[in-house]
Scaffold this motif. Structure first.
Motif, PDB file in Angstrom:
ATOM      1  N   CYS A  53      -9.469  27.771 149.518  1.00 16.43           N
ATOM      2  CA  CYS A  53     -10.924  28.549 148.071  1.00 16.43           C
ATOM      3  C   CYS A  53      -9.589  29.517 147.669  1.00 16.43           C
ATOM      4  O   CYS A  53      -8.430  30.500 147.848  1.00 16.43           O
ATOM      5  N   GLY A  54      -9.251  29.731 145.915  1.00 14.99           N
ATOM      6  CA  GLY A  54      -8.050  29.792 145.880  1.00 14.99           C
ATOM      7  C   GLY A  54      -6.787  30.452 145.572  1.00 14.99           C
ATOM      8  O   GLY A  54      -6.124  31.550 145.788  1.00 14.99           O
ATOM      9  N   VAL A  55      -6.066  28.898 146.385  1.00 15.79           N
ATOM     10  CA  VAL A  55      -4.706  28.668 146.482  1.00 15.79           C
ATOM     11  C   VAL A  55      -3.671  28.425 145.179  1.00 15.79           C
ATOM     12  O   VAL A  55      -3.137  28.290 145.782  1.00 15.79           O
ATOM     13  N   ALA A  56      -4.981  27.536 144.469  1.00 16.40           N
ATOM     14  CA  ALA A  56      -4.130  27.346 143.034  1.00 16.40           C
ATOM     15  C   ALA A  56      -4.554  28.147 141.871  1.00 16.40           C
ATOM     16  O   ALA A  56      -5.126  28.892 141.959  1.00 16.40           O
ATOM     17  N   GLU A  57      -2.496  27.307 141.642  1.00 17.82           N
ATOM     18  CA  GLU A  57      -3.037  28.356 139.935  1.00 17.82           C
ATOM     19  C   GLU A  57      -2.882  27.512 139.143  1.00 17.82           C
ATOM     20  O   GLU A  57      -2.698  26.698 139.069  1.00 17.82           O
ATOM     21  N   LEU A  58      -3.049  28.727 137.637  1.00 13.30           N
ATOM     22  CA  LEU A  58      -3.540  27.430 136.627  1.00 13.30           C
ATOM     23  C   LEU A  58      -2.285  28.307 135.370  1.00 13.30           C
ATOM     24  O   LEU A  58      -1.362  29.119 135.769  1.00 13.30           O
ATOM     25  N   VAL A  59      -1.596  26.490 135.185  1.00 15.47           N
ATOM     26  CA  VAL A  59      -0.689  26.985 133.761  1.00 15.47           C
ATOM     27  C   VAL A  59      -1.780  26.410 132.139  1.00 15.47           C
ATOM     28  O   VAL A  59      -1.297  25.679 132.219  1.00 15.47           O
ATOM     29  N   PRO A  60      -1.512  27.067 131.720  1.00 20.37           N
ATOM     30  CA  PRO A  60      -1.942  26.785 130.409  1.00 20.37           C
ATOM     31  C   PRO A  60      -0.952  25.524 129.431  1.00 20.37           C
ATOM     32  O   PRO A  60       0.173  26.529 129.169  1.00 20.37           O
ATOM     33  N   ILE A  61      -1.030  24.966 128.798  1.00 23.41           N
ATOM     34  CA  ILE A  61      -0.819  24.444 127.918  1.00 23.41           C
ATOM     35  C   ILE A  61      -1.384  23.907 126.965  1.00 23.41           C
ATOM     36  O   ILE A  61      -2.989  24.589 126.622  1.00 23.41           O
ATOM     37  N   ASP A  62      -0.877  23.483 125.455  1.00 25.25           N
ATOM     38  CA  ASP A  62      -1.621  22.425 124.498  1.00 25.25           C
ATOM     39  C   ASP A  62      -2.209  23.848 123.662  1.00 25.25           C
ATOM     40  O   ASP A  62      -3.237  23.970 123.633  1.00 25.25           O
ATOM     41  N   HIS A  63      -1.640  24.808 122.896  1.00 22.27           N
ATOM     42  CA  HIS A  63      -2.294  25.474 122.167  1.00 22.27           C
ATOM     43  C   HIS A  63      -2.737  25.307 120.708  1.00 22.27           C
ATOM     44  O   HIS A  63      -2.344  26.217 119.982  1.00 22.27           O
ATOM     45  N   GLY A  64      -1.982  24.008 120.543  1.00 24.94           N
ATOM     46  CA  GLY A  64      -2.473  24.119 118.940  1.00 24.94           C
ATOM     47  C   GLY A  64      -3.685  23.768 118.499  1.00 24.94           C
ATOM     48  O   GLY A  64      -3.773  23.777 117.081  1.00 24.94           O
ATOM     49  N   LEU A  65      -4.713  24.075 118.951  1.00 22.29           N
ATOM     50  CA  LEU A  65      -6.013  23.974 118.389  1.00 22.29           C
ATOM     51  C   LEU A  65      -6.437  25.720 118.411  1.00 22.29           C
ATOM     52  O   LEU A  65      -7.550  26.476 119.075  1.00 22.29           O
ATOM     53  N   CYS A  66      -5.030  26.666 118.436  1.00 20.75           N
ATOM     54  CA  CYS A  66      -5.723  27.897 118.082  1.00 20.75           C
ATOM     55  C   CYS A  66      -5.705  28.786 117.463  1.00 20.75           C
ATOM     56  O   CYS A  66      -4.919  28.305 116.330  1.00 20.75           O
ATOM     57  N   LEU A  67      -6.147  30.080 117.135  1.00 16.41           N
ATOM     58  CA  LEU A  67      -5.784  30.836 115.770  1.00 16.41           C
ATOM     59  C   LEU A  67      -6.275  29.587 114.633  1.00 16.41           C
ATOM     60  O   LEU A  67      -5.502  29.586 113.670  1.00 16.41           O
ATOM     61  N   PRO A  68      -7.610  29.709 114.145  1.00 19.95           N
ATOM     62  CA  PRO A  68      -7.982  29.303 113.271  1.00 19.95           C
ATOM     63  C   PRO A  68      -8.040  29.574 111.802  1.00 19.95           C
ATOM     64  O   PRO A  68      -7.694  31.087 112.056  1.00 19.95           O
ATOM     65  N   GLU A  69      -8.403  29.548 111.132  1.00 24.13           N
ATOM     66  CA  GLU A  69      -8.070  30.133 109.692  1.00 24.13           C
ATOM     67  C   GLU A  69      -9.304  31.230 109.895  1.00 24.13           C
ATOM     68  O   GLU A  69      -9.814  31.851 108.697  1.00 24.13           O
ATOM     69  N   TRP A  70     -10.898  30.538 110.370  1.00 22.78           N
ATOM     70  CA  TRP A  70     -11.916  31.793 110.505  1.00 22.78           C
ATOM     71  C   TRP A  70     -12.843  31.198 111.578  1.00 22.78           C
ATOM     72  O   TRP A  70     -12.354  30.563 112.851  1.00 22.78           O
ATOM     73  N   LEU A  71     -13.643  32.365 112.347  1.00 19.51           N
ATOM     74  CA  LEU A  71     -14.280  32.142 112.852  1.00 19.51           C
ATOM     75  C   LEU A  71     -15.046  31.044 113.841  1.00 19.51           C
ATOM     76  O   LEU A  71     -15.651  30.300 112.895  1.00 19.51           O
ATOM     77  N   ASP A  72     -14.454  29.932 114.006  1.00 24.31           N
ATOM     78  CA  ASP A  72     -14.868  28.495 114.617  1.00 24.31           C
ATOM     79  C   ASP A  72     -15.487  28.809 115.868  1.00 24.31           C
ATOM     80  O   ASP A  72     -15.088  29.785 116.585  1.00 24.31           O
ATOM     81  N   ASP A  73     -16.113  27.872 116.545  1.00 28.10           N
ATOM     82  CA  ASP A  73     -16.714  27.263 117.800  1.00 28.10           C
ATOM     83  C   ASP A  73     -15.375  27.177 118.989  1.00 28.10           C
ATOM     84  O   ASP A  73     -15.213  26.792 118.907  1.00 28.10           O
ATOM     85  N   PRO A  74     -15.250  28.382 119.607  1.00 26.60           N
ATOM     86  CA  PRO A  74     -14.060  27.539 120.679  1.00 26.60           C
ATOM     87  C   PRO A  74     -15.216  26.612 121.687  1.00 26.60           C
ATOM     88  O   PRO A  74     -16.707  27.628 121.615  1.00 26.60           O
ATOM     89  N   TYR A  75     -13.985  26.534 122.249  1.00 26.25           N
ATOM     90  CA  TYR A  75     -14.296  26.447 123.779  1.00 26.25           C
ATOM     91  C   TYR A  75     -14.190  26.391 124.561  1.00 26.25           C
ATOM     92  O   TYR A  75     -12.210  26.350 124.693  1.00 26.25           O
ATOM     93  N   PHE A  76     -14.375  27.263 125.700  1.00 24.17           N
ATOM     94  CA  PHE A  76     -13.374  27.729 126.786  1.00 24.17           C
ATOM     95  C   PHE A  76     -13.951  27.194 128.778  1.00 24.17           C
ATOM     96  O   PHE A  76     -15.406  27.193 128.624  1.00 24.17           O
ATOM     97  N   GLU A  77     -13.456  26.095 128.613  1.00 26.30           N
ATOM     98  CA  GLU A  77     -14.116  25.054 130.004  1.00 26.30           C
ATOM     99  C   GLU A  77     -14.281  25.755 131.578  1.00 26.30           C
ATOM    100  O   GLU A  77     -15.132  25.837 132.062  1.00 26.30           O
ATOM    101  N   TRP A  78     -13.623  27.218 131.342  1.00 21.79           N
ATOM    102  CA  TRP A  78     -13.559  28.730 132.645  1.00 21.79           C
ATOM    103  C   TRP A  78     -15.153  29.250 132.328  1.00 21.79           C
ATOM    104  O   TRP A  78     -14.975  30.345 132.975  1.00 21.79           O
ATOM    105  N   LEU A  79     -15.753  28.792 131.106  1.00 22.43           N
ATOM    106  CA  LEU A  79     -17.180  30.161 130.863  1.00 22.43           C
ATOM    107  C   LEU A  79     -17.248  30.011 131.748  1.00 22.43           C
ATOM    108  O   LEU A  79     -17.754  30.930 131.759  1.00 22.43           O
TER     109      LEU A  79
END
Length: 520
Positions: free
Chosen positions: A276-302
């Motif tokens: 457990c805990g031997v893997a690191e994560l690298v985030p990619i694909d940030h085109g759907l961030c910083l919306p123009e208003w408070l939209d509903d986010p999706y966090f897989e890690w939640l």
């Protein structure tokens, strides 16, 4: 080893430009220090690597790459790449140099089958993947989408209505800018202009008898990885890696953090995924961030177990040093095309994160407070949206009280000349003007009705019908329209209103977080 006929030049301020005299014929002429900027400071090593090699021109703006075209040939007809945004980002120049070399050697971008938009991988001559390009006109719903999902023009609502078609690339770059010191590991990113025949064009665009069309695209360093997060259980991921991505997602209000855009790599010193805990994560694909208003986010890690673990001291220190106003100014300076309403979402979410972390709330609970819930089959506003709605209502109520006072004073002097002193005071306070166009009786009757509402402990929503004929301010009308549509936006506020909102918002957070400690 010879290059195909093409010439480009690196320019520190303007990206890449074609040049006319260049006779480099092999990779041996290219100083490898330029492609290894991670070993030293970017600016220092770039300058040193060029000036220390006698085979290179002395100026940073003119290191030549491939051969000069033969007589009569037009440089404009050959593939080129030019940086149009992100030249100050770490390691970007090295990335674009490698892509330019690949293009010069005849390498064509390879289409990626995954995803809804057009994406391409560039490979070096030895077959190594080096970069991923995503043209703006090939985004989902864009007019040149290669997967049939098209029909909208730039600026129209995209897959997420709070992010417009053609504007995901600048958000990719924004995420890179905001990942200070590569805390979450966002790959080096730039906005570039390509002239390359191998990109996709619709039949209508391909039929135009002109030079190779240009494409604006985001360009990211390709990340070598073993899996994506969907292929490996979350128990293998380190707590720190999950927290770092979560901190970034919360700041940017990421609407699309799914398992497929978290790449998995083994931690240094580990050769297999046997614990457990031997893997690191690298985030990619940030085109759907910083919306123009408070939209509903999706966090897989939640709901991953790591999200319930308290922040470490180093993570709390990083969060405490985040400056939302400095970040906002960075985006305004570096990405002037990014809309102000999206930048204000960053400010609100960063303040939310900072106060929540200081109150001892874990990242899972913070993400939960930002996510909408379903109750009885209906989508309910998130806790963050509720707090922002309350803050805006308080500002409206305060504006209405000031409005009634002003109307009463103006009504009692309606046959007297305007008072320049009072008008100047209102402007100095940043308060909008509410000119009176009705009778004193109408104003007093409305003020009395509003006072009854306030005495009853209710928040006036600004929608009550006026008895007199009153001219509403543009900002008030915008706020009311947002309330009617259920959208919490900040772009319609002037600077005075925005400042008052933030002050009220922070005061409301203090009470909210007392009841939402991690684990309660």
């Amino acid at each position: 080893m010879r290059f195909s006929t093409m010439a480009v030049a690196i320019d520190q301020h303007h990206g890449f430009k074609p040049i006319s005299r260049c006779k480099l014929q092999s990779y041996g002429h290219i100083d490898q220090k330029l492609l290894e900027l991670d070993q030293t400071s970017h600016n220092h090593s770039s300058k040193q690597s060029i000036e220390s090699n006698n085979n290179f021109p002395r100026s940073f703006s003119t290191p030549c790459l491939p051969l000069t075209p033969s007589a009569g040939e037009e440089l404009a007809s050959y593939p080129k790449i030019e940086i149009v945004g992100g030249s100050g980002a770490p390691l970007v120049h090295a990335l674009v140099v490698e892509v330019a070399i690949a293009m010069a050697s005849g390498s064509h971008p390879i289409p990626v089958s995954k995803g809804l938009g057009g994406a391409y991988v560039f490979r070096s001559q030895n077959g190594k993947d080096i970069a991923v390009a995503k043209p703006a006109d090939e985004e989902p719903l864009a007019f040149n989408n290669p997967k049939g999902l098209r029909g909208r023009l730039f600026g129209q609502p995209g897959l997420k209505h709070s992010i417009r078609v053609g504007e995901t690339g600048i958000r990719e770059l924004a995420a890179c800018f905001l990942d200070h010191a590569s805390f979450a590991g966002v790959p080096p990113t730039a906005l570039v202009k390509f002239s390359h025949a191998a990109f996709y064009f619709t039949d209508a665009a391909a039929a135009v008898p002109s030079a190779i069309p240009c494409k604006i695209a985001s360009l990211q360093r390709f990340v070598d990885h073993d899996f994506d997060a969907a292929e490996l259980g979350p128990s293998f991921f380190s707590v720190a890696s999950v927290h770092k991505i979560g901190i970034l997602d919360i700041r940017l209000l990421n609407l699309d953090r799914h398992a497929g855009n978290m790449l998995v790599k083994k931690k240094q010193g580990h050769h297999s995924y046997n614990a457990c805990g031997v893997a690191e994560l690298v985030p990619i694909d940030h085109g759907l961030c910083l919306p123009e208003w408070l939209d509903d986010p999706y966090f897989e890690w939640l709901h991953w177990p790591q999200a319930s673990v308290a922040f470490s001291e180093s993570e709390l220190d990083y969060i405490s040093k985040l400056d939302p106003f400095k970040d906002a100014e960075l985006l305004r300076t570096k990405l002037p095309s990014l809309r102000e309403c999206a930048i204000r979402v960053l400010v609100v979410c960063t303040i939310f994160l900072k106060q929540a972390a200081a109150a001892g709330i874990c990242i899972g609970d913070i993400g939960q407070m930002m996510t909408r819930q379903f109750c009885g089959g209906e989508e309910m506003p998130s806790k963050l949206e509720d707090i922002c709605s309350r803050a805006k209502a308080i500002i409206r109520r305060g504006s209405n009280v000031e409005k009634m006072k002003e109307e009463t004073e103006q009504g009692s002097n309606m046959f007297q000349p305007d008072n320049p002193t009072l008008n100047g005071l209102n402007k100095g306070l940043g308060m909008p003007g509410f000119p009176l166009a009705g009778s004193l009786a109408g104003s007093c009757e409305e003020a009395d009705n509003r006072n009854k509402t306030l005495d009853a402990g209710k928040i006036d929503d600004g929608e009550s019908e006026t008895k007199g004929v009153l001219t509403k301010s543009v900002s008030m009308s915008s706020w009311n329209q947002n309330c009617e549509t259920g959208v919490i936006s900040f772009g319609e506020m002037n600077q005075g209103e925005w400042g008052m909102f933030l002050e009220t918002f922070e005061q409301l957070l203090l009470g909210v977080f007392d009841d939402n400690k991690c684990g309660n």
